[in-house]
Enzyme design. Structure first.
Site, PDB file in Angstrom:
ATOM      1  N   LYS A 118       2.179  -5.283  -9.771  1.00 47.49           N
ATOM      2  CA  LYS A 118       3.244  -5.388  -8.787  1.00 47.49           C
ATOM      3  C   LYS A 118       4.176  -6.507  -9.215  1.00 47.49           C
ATOM      4  O   LYS A 118       3.776  -7.437  -9.929  1.00 47.49           O
ATOM      5  CB  LYS A 118       2.681  -5.695  -7.392  1.00 47.49           C
ATOM      6  CG  LYS A 118       3.472  -5.035  -6.265  1.00 47.49           C
ATOM      7  CD  LYS A 118       3.202  -3.537  -6.215  1.00 47.49           C
ATOM      8  CE  LYS A 118       4.030  -2.872  -5.121  1.00 47.49           C
ATOM      9  NZ  LYS A 118       3.698  -1.437  -4.995  1.00 47.49           N
ATOM     10  N   GLY A 119       5.423  -6.409  -8.784  1.00 46.49           N
ATOM     11  CA  GLY A 119       6.397  -7.438  -9.122  1.00 46.49           C
ATOM     12  C   GLY A 119       7.292  -7.734  -7.944  1.00 46.49           C
ATOM     13  O   GLY A 119       7.341  -6.979  -6.969  1.00 46.49           O
TER      14      GLY A 119
END
Length: 428
Positions: A118-119
């Site tokens: 995830k970012g």
């Protein structure tokens, strides 16, 4: 662009509870059931990589602003990591770590060869111009050029991002490698290699999960009523597809309120109204306004929470009348509500299973990009439906085997798959 045409990768949001602790509480129960050894437990609970970057970006007023961004790769045991990028002022590292882990389990439960990632970037895209957002997105891509890659880490849209941002990431990454890298992101516009069927994928997965659960409960779709909380991309598609399958959708809600028709709402008309009125159902004449807090405890057979997290709690769980809960949102049921729901004998199709149709079609997009070949819509939906149905059956069988709720069974299935693979791949 109409609200129903933009896909957003569903993911939990931060409110008052730490999302990492919430994820770990379920992880720990499943790990105990599986009897994970200490080494495997330690490997699976910790992220592989946490990257923090700071990006100077020229703003429209001529000033330079420095933004902080993150990318967490939780696990790559099953394959390249996969997960969205969110633009939001409340992004923080614990949140991103939790979302990355959720993606690992979500990919594993539907048996697709991805790990989780995830970012996020701390920013408010609603106050930024298109040019500022583009420059920020391209700066983030350059900063993550050694993390991203078609066979390493594949981003997707999330809160505050969409096909436009994915197009910019693909273009900027392609420049860094000197060739067109379509498979480096999913959720792209169709003209740039996006997949047919992606927009409705998460809502379709909710529909498939609902029908599979009704079959186990011995309930006929045409004799079943449902209420859907949330009428964005996931909720509106879930409502439409359930409506098309013959279920009577008695209640729906969105940010403007909740709406009820005991004889059933025409969902096609509701969607058309929403699209013509800035994405809101306010004023829709096909249903009567109702107290939004009563929707999830209304007299229906199925409830689909498809809005935000922690809407089913210890306070309203005792009053739920439904026999089935299918979680279109992530984390809609708080941990405190679980024992109450289990005691009442309500079946719950958990978020990491019910809304995994989105990442499944993301996988299909990646496969098509790698092949250089476009699949038909029928091919996408048929294959996605099969994967969702098989995943549901495996989780259901696991829940029966261990006499645990479907939520814990989903974690058992996912963690067991990753743990078994780790034993073959090993460490140093």
């Amino acid at each position: 662009m109409a609200a129903t045409t933009v896909y957003k990768e569903p993911a939990p949001r931060v409110d008052t509870e730490n999302p990492l602790e919430s994820m770990m509480s379920r992880f720990n129960i499943a790990a105990e059931i599986l009897g994970l050894d200490d080494t495997t437990y330690e490997v699976l609970k910790a992220p592989d990589k946490q990257v923090i970057v700071h990006m100077p970006v020229s703003m429209d007023d001529g000033k330079v602003r420095v933004f902080e961004g993150y990318r967490v790769v939780h696990n790559t045991i099953l394959g390249p990591s996969k997960g969205g990028i969110r633009y939001d002022m409340h992004v923080h590292l614990d949140e991103v770590k939790a979302l990355a882990a959720w993606m690992t389990w979500k990919c594993a439960v539907v048996d697709i060869p991805y790990g989780g990632a995830k970012g996020g970037i701390i920013c408010d895209p609603t106050t930024m111009s298109v040019g500022e957002i583009e420059r920020l997105t391209r700066a983030y891509t350059v900063a993550m050029k050694d993390v991203f890659g078609p066979d390493r880490d594949i981003p997707a849209p999330d809160m505050g991002t969409g096909p436009r941002e994915m197009a910019w990431i693909m273009d900027e990454f392609s420049k860094t490698v000197g060739s067109t890298a379509s498979a480096v992101v999913t959720g792209k516009p169709l003209v740039m290699g996006g997949s047919l069927g992606r927009t409705e994928a998460t809502g379709r997965g909710v529909m498939v999960s609902t029908l599979a659960a009704l079959n186990k409960l011995g309930m006929k779709p045409e004799e079943t009523s449902v209420a859907v909380q949330g009428f964005g991309n996931v909720g509106s598609w879930a409502a439409k597809l359930l409506f098309d399958k013959g279920l009577k959708v008695k209640g729906v809600s969105d940010i403007s309120g909740a709406y009820w028709n005991d004889n059933g709402i025409n969902i096609d008309e509701a969607i058309a109204y929403k699209n013509a009125h800035s994405g809101r159902l306010e004023g829709f004449e096909g249903a009567d306004p109702m107290d939004p807090t009563k929707l999830l405890t209304s007299a229906v057979d199925v409830i689909v929470p498809a809005a935000v997290e922690d809407v089913i709690t210890e306070h309203n769980a005792p009053f739920i009348q439904a026999k089935l809960i299918v979680e279109g949102a992530n984390g809609p049921t708080s941990a405190s509500a679980d024992p109450i729901i289990n005691e009442k004998g309500i079946m719950v199709v958990p978020d990491i299973l019910a809304n995994s149709g989105g990442v499944t079609v993301s996988y299909f997009e990646w496969v098509q990009n790698k092949q250089g070949f476009k699949w038909s819509l029928d091919m996408v939906t048929d294959r996605a439906d099969r994967i969702m149905t098989e995943a549901f059956e495996k989780v259901y069988v696991t829940s029966q085997k261990y006499s645990v709720p479907m939520r814990i069974a989903a974690y058992v299935v996912a963690i067991d798959k990753v743990a078994q693979t780790y034993k073959y791949r090993g460490g140093y």
